[in-house]
Scaffold this motif. Sequence first.
Motif, mmCIF file in Angstrom:
data_model
loop_
_atom_site.group_PDB
_atom_site.id
_atom_site.type_symbol
_atom_site.label_atom_id
_atom_site.label_comp_id
_atom_site.label_asym_id
_atom_site.label_seq_id
_atom_site.Cartn_x
_atom_site.Cartn_y
_atom_site.Cartn_z
ATOM 1 N N THR A 104 0.924 -1.183 -0.019
ATOM 2 C CA THR A 104 -0.083 0.072 0.069
ATOM 3 C C THR A 104 0.873 1.257 -0.041
ATOM 4 N N GLY A 105 0.425 2.325 -0.381
ATOM 5 C CA GLY A 105 1.319 3.585 -0.638
ATOM 6 C C GLY A 105 0.461 4.834 -0.642
ATOM 7 N N ALA A 106 0.936 6.006 -0.264
ATOM 8 C CA ALA A 106 0.275 6.964 -0.305
ATOM 9 C C ALA A 106 1.432 8.377 -0.705
ATOM 10 N N ARG A 107 0.857 9.198 -1.705
ATOM 11 C CA ARG A 107 1.607 10.073 -1.777
ATOM 12 C C ARG A 107 0.985 11.447 -2.004
ATOM 13 N N THR A 108 1.227 12.671 -1.518
ATOM 14 C CA THR A 108 0.505 13.771 -1.716
ATOM 15 C C THR A 108 1.464 15.013 -2.199
ATOM 16 N N ASN A 109 1.106 16.023 -2.541
ATOM 17 C CA ASN A 109 1.883 17.428 -2.675
ATOM 18 C C ASN A 109 1.799 18.280 -1.657
ATOM 19 N N ILE A 110 2.693 19.066 -1.601
ATOM 20 C CA ILE A 110 2.758 20.366 -0.614
ATOM 21 C C ILE A 110 2.630 21.519 -1.548
ATOM 22 N N PRO A 111 1.329 21.948 -1.748
ATOM 23 C CA PRO A 111 1.057 22.772 -2.919
ATOM 24 C C PRO A 111 1.973 23.957 -2.942
ATOM 25 N N LEU A 112 2.514 24.593 -4.004
ATOM 26 C CA LEU A 112 3.148 25.622 -4.440
ATOM 27 C C LEU A 112 2.558 26.597 -5.249
ATOM 28 N N LYS A 113 2.679 28.004 -5.081
ATOM 29 C CA LYS A 113 2.137 28.868 -5.986
ATOM 30 C C LYS A 113 0.442 28.644 -5.900
#
Length: 664
Positions: free
Chosen positions: A399-408
């Motif tokens: 199982t895996g998870a990936r998210t973004n740290i929003p920029l601009k």
Amino acid sequence: MDGHFSVPFTKENDTLVVSFIGYKSRRIPAHELDKDLDNIINLTVNPMLLDNITVIGTTPISEQFSTEKLSSLDIYMDPVSQADPLKAIINMPASTNIDESANPSLRGSASDRSRVIYNGVPIYRPVRASSLNNVGFFSIFNPDMIDVQTVYPSNPPLIIGNASGGIVDISTIKKIDKNVYQFSCGVGNIGSSVSQKIKNKSTFIQAYGNWQNSVLLKEINDKSLPDMKSYDTKDVGINFHYGFSDNIYLNSYNYFMDEIYKGVSSMMAYQGDLNSDGTRYFSVNNFVIFSKIGMFYFNYGYNYEKKNVSFGNNVMDAKNHSHYASINYKKDLVKNLTIQSGFTFDNQHSQVNNKFPLFYYAMNENSPTYKQDTTVSNCILEPYIYLNWDLSNKVSMSTGARTNIPLKDQKQYLSIQYSIKYEPFDNHSLIFSTGQYHNYSQPDYYNMKYRLLSSRQISLDYKYEKNLIKIQSALYFKQESGEQAVDFYYTMDNVKTLGFELSVSKIIWEYLTISVSNSMIKQEVDVGGTIYKGSHDFVYFLKPSITYTNPKLLSVGLIYIGRPGSYFLNYKVISSTWNTEANAYEPTFGSLEESQNGSYNRFDLSMSKYMRFKKSALTVYLTVNNILNTKNETNEIYYNTDYSSTYRKYYTLRTIYLGFVFLF
């Protein structure tokens, strides 16, 4: 696996040597063996005192959930590949490539949704591109440097980001056993390569250089390549691997290419010369540390591209550069439970100075234009976590998870996945995977914008492999969303794909291999709320092949690809009027219509002969692509000057290629 083997003796005075670690070797004269019965050979134990040994796993944590792996030898032996790592994927049932380019299209997804990864670093635009739409027929990779190429046709593992279709994961060689020098020459190509140990097996350098020129290729295949006038490409690749110790190593791969292309292209009612030239450099660097507390590895990649294209009054002057960095940690938490986590930073920057027709349909050189001076960039910062748990010797789960740290002005998103592998019996395996994925599209000449795309996927893959037979099948569903642009005509907001694959391969009479695969795909696209059939909607997509590989004689392969024509959408021109200011006829369009190309059938023939000498080897080869000279229509309709009649364009017709490779 049970110890059975056969050896074809040619002389009575031959000697069989049987050896295994921990046992005393035996030498048995051939005349002492019974050729008509099984011979039982028993070895005597040879006790040895060994130093402490550290076992290090370097394979990707997600590898067991892939569907296919290829070595450099597999790539060379595949008649379809033409010694190209990405074209070697084409004969897989999961490949749904219809434009004959090297860009991977996997299970009905657009190529821009899938990613090619090289030693942990994404390589965008991985093909030699000579046109406005980045369609290239060969990749920029050399198979000599490849250790293994792993394919995830759907549900891409979240240890890799910015992919919502599939992944082709390429790893280079980690050690070499001996020095190898190679010279190759063929119709359109001269190249050489070297693999040289510097200190030991884990410290070495590999280098290659190629010069591709179209003079001979055009002379032999002039009628089959009517739109190509000439090309000239030079590229160099250097891979340096340095082992500081058994637990620490550094690998650096650097590539440079310079290319020039001249040809003829068409767009709407205009046909004219297409001229392109460009340079490219990219560097992929890896630093890996193994320790008692886990495995640390750092990846850094840099890419620079400069490209100039002119076509009528269309002019593109583009510069792209990107930086990619990741820090990753892999650790066995408890027995059979492994975790991998890290951060990735992907910074892409495109600067263009384009010249467009003021009237989109007026592309004559003396028609008015306007300039576009634009810079676009995108920064993707993502943390991820991935776990793999071997529940038993028959069941594995990840199982895996990936998210973004929003920029601009970026939107927040979360990608998640779950996979389980079950091996109910020996030689049988089932992989069930599901997940939600995100990626950004790559800007091109028509669409200078990074668009956020997403997909939801579910798939069930089955594999049976024993002795001389291999059976694979898959059932999958994808729902892809986001503004996926198609040139400047329209955008697809939603694509639904349901597919089934089946392939069977069997070795007969030791040297003969017969294989057949078929894919059935139902695909729907949503354009402005109206549903149409997608370009990958196929009742069948057949890929049978037969290969004969006898090292004493020769190798011959015959490959067939057959499918119905692909569907495409176009606005039909219903009339035209002369526009003096544009200096061209202005078309009047009707509504968006669904059309279908004619069916496509293609045979490829490949022949090679391997000759071994004392300290060298020579391989000569002949390839005939599209033997029957059938026409594979492109998804475009072209018009004469006043739009009163139409004509079609085709991908490559019958081409002949031959050459040799000399190793010493």
